[in-house]
Design an enzyme around this catalytic site. Sequence first.
Site, short mmCIF file in Angstrom:
data_model
loop_
_atom_site.label_atom_id
_atom_site.label_comp_id
_atom_site.label_asym_id
_atom_site.label_seq_id
_atom_site.Cartn_x
_atom_site.Cartn_y
_atom_site.Cartn_z
N GLU A 16 23.76 40.55 40.05
CA GLU A 16 24.85 41.50 39.57
C GLU A 16 24.68 42.07 38.23
O GLU A 16 25.44 42.54 37.27
CB GLU A 16 26.41 40.90 39.82
CG GLU A 16 26.50 40.60 41.23
CD GLU A 16 27.74 39.98 41.39
OE1 GLU A 16 28.76 40.87 41.72
OE2 GLU A 16 28.03 38.73 41.51
N SER A 166 29.40 40.88 44.97
CA SER A 166 28.76 42.20 45.38
C SER A 166 27.98 42.11 46.72
O SER A 166 26.96 42.82 47.07
CB SER A 166 27.93 42.56 44.24
OG SER A 166 28.42 42.86 42.90
N TYR A 236 27.13 50.50 45.96
CA TYR A 236 26.75 50.84 44.78
C TYR A 236 25.76 52.13 45.01
O TYR A 236 25.18 52.53 44.15
CB TYR A 236 25.85 49.96 44.03
CG TYR A 236 26.73 48.46 43.61
CD1 TYR A 236 27.82 48.71 42.81
CD2 TYR A 236 26.43 47.57 44.02
CE1 TYR A 236 28.82 47.79 42.36
CE2 TYR A 236 27.56 46.40 43.92
CZ TYR A 236 28.32 46.65 43.08
OH TYR A 236 29.45 45.42 42.58
N ARG A 275 41.28 41.41 41.57
CA ARG A 275 41.17 42.24 42.75
C ARG A 275 41.02 41.36 43.66
O ARG A 275 40.16 40.45 44.08
CB ARG A 275 39.66 43.29 42.57
CG ARG A 275 40.00 44.55 43.43
CD ARG A 275 38.60 45.23 43.55
NE ARG A 275 37.62 44.59 44.41
CZ ARG A 275 36.55 44.50 44.20
NH1 ARG A 275 36.08 44.73 43.12
NH2 ARG A 275 35.68 43.73 45.05
N ASP A 277 40.45 41.28 47.98
CA ASP A 277 39.87 42.05 49.01
C ASP A 277 40.77 41.67 50.55
O ASP A 277 40.84 40.45 50.42
CB ASP A 277 38.36 41.90 49.27
CG ASP A 277 37.83 42.50 48.03
OD1 ASP A 277 38.48 43.32 47.35
OD2 ASP A 277 36.73 42.07 47.74
N GLU A 291 38.67 37.71 49.78
CA GLU A 291 38.53 36.84 48.69
C GLU A 291 39.11 37.48 47.77
O GLU A 291 39.66 38.52 47.43
CB GLU A 291 37.11 36.82 48.57
CG GLU A 291 36.30 38.29 48.09
CD GLU A 291 34.93 38.20 47.86
OE1 GLU A 291 34.13 37.29 47.70
OE2 GLU A 291 34.35 39.32 47.68
N ASN A 293 38.60 38.49 43.44
CA ASN A 293 37.52 38.44 42.41
C ASN A 293 38.21 38.62 40.83
O ASN A 293 39.13 39.32 40.75
CB ASN A 293 36.73 40.00 42.76
CG ASN A 293 36.20 40.37 43.82
OD1 ASN A 293 35.04 39.79 44.02
ND2 ASN A 293 36.95 40.58 44.90
N GLY A 297 34.54 45.03 39.31
CA GLY A 297 33.73 45.83 38.45
C GLY A 297 34.51 46.44 37.73
O GLY A 297 35.58 47.19 38.39
#
Length: 327
Positions: A16, A166, A236, A275, A277, A291, A293, A297
């Site tokens: 990453e 990622s 991405y 963040r 998810d 999960e 984070n 990003g």
Amino acid sequence: MSAKNIALLAGGYTGEYEVSINSAKNIAANLDPEKYTVYTILVDKNRWLHETANGTVDVDKNDFSITLNGSKIRFDFAFITIHGTPGEDGKMQGYLDMIGVPYNTCDATTSAISMNKAYTKTLVHGIHGLNTARSIKLFKNDAHDVATIAATLKFPLFIKPNNGGSSVGMSKVYNAAALPAALEKAFHEDDQILIEEFIQGREFSIGIARLNGKVTVLPATEIISSKDFFDYEAKYTPGVTNEVTPADLTAEQNELVANIVKDVYSRLNCRGMVRIDFIIQEGTGDFYFIEVNTTPGQSANSLIPQQVRAIGMKVGDFYGMLIEGAL
């Protein structure tokens, strides 16, 4: 009042690295130059360095400083935007705690625990309204009985590194024959992997942060991918995924999600921005945790910046509030 010196930590030791560099560029571009003087620090296994017009300068790790034109520059604050180790798993946080430099993320303990997907699922278990997919954790040096996995969990299955981000090293498999290759791929990234049952439903991601002393939930983003799942390419590669912010959720769903993610934030002792998810299961409407984070990003099109803009806030003001709240 003089501008504060900000060390913007980017790079890291994982796949990453480039994602982190893009995050750092966006953060640097948005921080108010009248309030903050930003020095991007590139971190890899060999060096921590700052690039100047005249070449590179190494960081003195003894006191976390750099020397430019004969003057030693000490940092008032570290803005960590390293995805994966050593910025998301608590290592950098532990170093900064010992040096005495404040930073924007969760502390070392929370960062280390939340980086481990299996540990995190165990800790959030029991939160009202939160469900988790059935799963198995495997270690690289153990024997891996494909038949036992297939008999224990229901296909399709997600195989993912237990400590990673990622979606690097992640696979979705539909039968036992595909398991060995998926296990090998995940073990290439980590010595521990997690095998989870697939939950059919809509996938979302939502930011939450402590702003001005108040835990604030940002609008959720729905992830609609043209691929089978939201892997590295989908995240991405432009055009592969449609990200809808704010997500099309009812008022009741938004209230449910906000209450759950606030409980997750509190249960894990989070700080700064994170963040989360999750999936809303098809047919039942149940919330399934994926999960958390802790260094999400921050490129211009990343989910958190999208969500910040959706509430009418400037991204630079958001970053400034994170810095001032931690100082």
